[in-house]
Design an enzyme around this catalytic site. Structure first.
Site, short mmCIF file in Angstrom:
data_model
loop_
_atom_site.label_atom_id
_atom_site.label_comp_id
_atom_site.label_asym_id
_atom_site.label_seq_id
_atom_site.Cartn_x
_atom_site.Cartn_y
_atom_site.Cartn_z
CB CYS A 287 2.50 -17.95 7.08
SG CYS A 287 1.48 -16.63 7.79
CG LEU B 228 -3.32 -15.79 15.21
CD1 LEU B 228 -3.91 -17.17 14.92
CD2 LEU B 228 -3.80 -15.27 16.57
CD GLU C 286 5.15 -17.28 0.32
OE1 GLU C 286 4.01 -17.21 0.81
OE2 GLU C 286 6.17 -17.46 1.02
CG HIS D 114 3.73 -14.79 3.27
ND1 HIS D 114 2.95 -15.76 2.68
CD2 HIS D 114 3.07 -14.41 4.40
CE1 HIS D 114 1.86 -15.95 3.41
NE2 HIS D 114 1.91 -15.15 4.46
#
Length: 502
Positions: free
Chosen positions: A81, A132, A172, A170
């Protein structure tokens, strides 16, 4: 050796730590502004991970840019990220508004099957928390986009020569699939360059290439741009992505149905079924196709009942029933495939069942097997070598021998080098949909005798099938002509005896 995780004050760092530990890493976590570069050096890290975090990558980066500058080319570096955005800015790109705000939203991505994506299925669900993203118009020459959303938002980048890679989503997150596998891929890297990691990144074997700004522009226009194959492929990507999110119908669900619960009926040997029907070249193995419509011919028989047609084809003596399951242009479905298999199971010696589809994902193969297919179509033109190899292996693991479709000498070479046992030469160019039934004859000489060769498309009469006599062709796939034939039994019989009349 130590994995250094630099925390940008983000709660997901806890998840990152847990996943990395589960993947086998010895992780030490530091706030990115509470440790110096010299202190990192003292740890002699084996690899480095830059965590997610709030804000813009140029705001409060701590020592992240120093670490990137020092360790690039020395050890593998992964950015997640915000960490990935820092990489993009570090190499000269611009991070800007993504055009959409994502906070805990799940969607699917396409990737190039390299780096952290090695062995990872396409169009898998990922969780996004960002507004973003990397601006693709500013992509530095040293970087490549490794993954993206259906509307072209950059979901990851990779350095072309250094083991520096990042993802925007993500992995995770509990709602992201394949996260642990991706971290394991990263932890297997050793050293600071791709050259030190054979097989981790092969520029000539990428499954997909980022379509760039054009995809973002096209996503804002009405559907219709590009050649027919490209349009079908993009629509099927969207269709499959939606299907994979249906509760109870994920890839894991389908594999459990097939492998553990054994709901799929037993398959038969597709290649052997065609060989037996061809009788050593004395007859033609006929693959009868169920096709309600096509992009080139429009509606053929929209009201056709797939199960009824399958039963009639079987009585006529076809070696296989090909069921087109693409819904938009061909007006088929997986339900058609399942219905056909169920009605054929009542027969003592049934035809094989082929899923005729634009297959690019393991999901479609598992879906076919769960519905009772004996084979699936794999089109060389729309797959990279890496994809084709992986899908061939996956289909065989589910006890299906695919029909590998080619349209040129180069595609034939790829199919044979990968060990395809059944090769179909499509006389129709899938990009223009022009037909030349001489295509099969032109490519037949390259096929060894132990490979079953089938002529696909454009075969409208027994005379067309007769043109392949003596060329090593074992079978012909006939769709529209058989769909329109009033006496299907007589038509199939004439096709089967075509070599005798040649």
């Amino acid at each position: 050796m130590t994995t250094v995780l630099l925390d940008a004050y983000d709660s997901f760092t806890f998840n990152l730590y847990q996943y990395l530990r589960k993947a086998g890493a010895d992780v030490q976590v530091f706030r990115n502004d509470k440790i110096t570069l010299d202190e990192v050096k003292a740890l002699a890290p084996r690899n480095i991970v830059l965590s997610p975090g709030p804000g813009h990558p140029r705001e409060d980066p701590g020592i992240c840019y120093e670490v990137l500058a020092h360790y690039q080319g020395r050890v593998p570096i992964l950015g997640v990220c915000l960490g990935q955005q820092m990489m993009y800015e570090h190499y000269g790109g611009t991070v800007a508004y993504a055009g959409e705000i994502q906070h805990g939203k799940t969607g699917t991505i396409t990737h190039d099957a390299q780096g952290v994506y090695r062995g990872i299925e396409q169009l898998f669900p990922v969780t996004r928390y960002h507004s973003l993203a990397a601006d693709p118009a500013t992509l530095p020459a040293c970087l490549e986009v490794n993954s993206w959303t259906p509307n072209g938002v950059v979901m990851g980048v990779r350095h072309r020569t250094l083991t520096v890679e990042g993802v925007q989503f993500h992995p995770e997150s509990i709602l992201s699939e394949n996260g642990l596998a991706m971290f394991r891929n990263f932890l297997q890297l050793d050293g600071g360059t791709w050259a030190q990691n054979p097989g981790a990144r092969d520029a000539d074997d990428m499954a997909n290439h980022y379509p760039g700004l054009q995809l973002q522009l096209e996503s804002k226009k009405p559907e219709g741009g590009g050649d027919i194959l490209t349009r079908i492929f993009r629509q099927r990507q969207r269709d499959v992505a939606r299907q994979k999110l249906v509760p109870g119908r994920t890839l894991a669900d389908l594999e459990r149905l097939v492998n553990d619960l054994r709901v799929a009926p037993e398959p038969i040997d597709f290649a052997q079924r065609l060989r037996a029907a061809a009788a050593g070249g004395r007859r033609v193995a006929v693959l009868g196709e169920i096709k309600r419509a096509s992009p080139s011919r429009g509606d053929i028989c929209v009201a056709a009942n797939a199960a009824a047609l399958g039963a009639r084809y079987a009585r006529a003596g076809v070696a296989a029933v090909s069921v087109l399951t693409e819904p938009t242009w061909f007006k088929g479905s997986v339900d058609d495939l399942r219905d056909v298999r169920q009605v054929l199971d009542k027969l003592e010696l049934r035809p094989a069942v082929l899923r005729k589809e634009f297959v690019f994902d393991r999901y479609q193969i598992a879906e076919a097997r769960a519905a009772g297919a004996d084979s699936v179509l794999l089109i060389v033109k729309m797959l990279s070598t890496a994809q084709l190899r992986a899908l061939l292996a996956y289909a065989r693991a589910l006890r299906m021998e695919p029909l590998v479709e080619v349209n040129s000498a180069d595609e034939m070479r790829v199919a044979l080098e990968l060990g395809a046992a059944v090769v179909g030469v499509n006389n129709r160019n899938l990009r223009t949909f022009d037909v030349d039934i001489a295509t099969t004859a032109q490519l037949a000489a390259a096929v060894p005798p132990d490979v079953v060769l089938v002529a696909l498309s454009g075969i409208a009469s027994p005379a067309d099938a007769a043109t392949y006599a003596g060329l090593g062709v074992s079978g012909v796939l006939v769709g529209e002509a058989l769909m329109r034939a009033d006496d299907k039994e007589a038509f199939v019989a004439a096709l089967q005896g075509a070599f005798g009349s040649a």
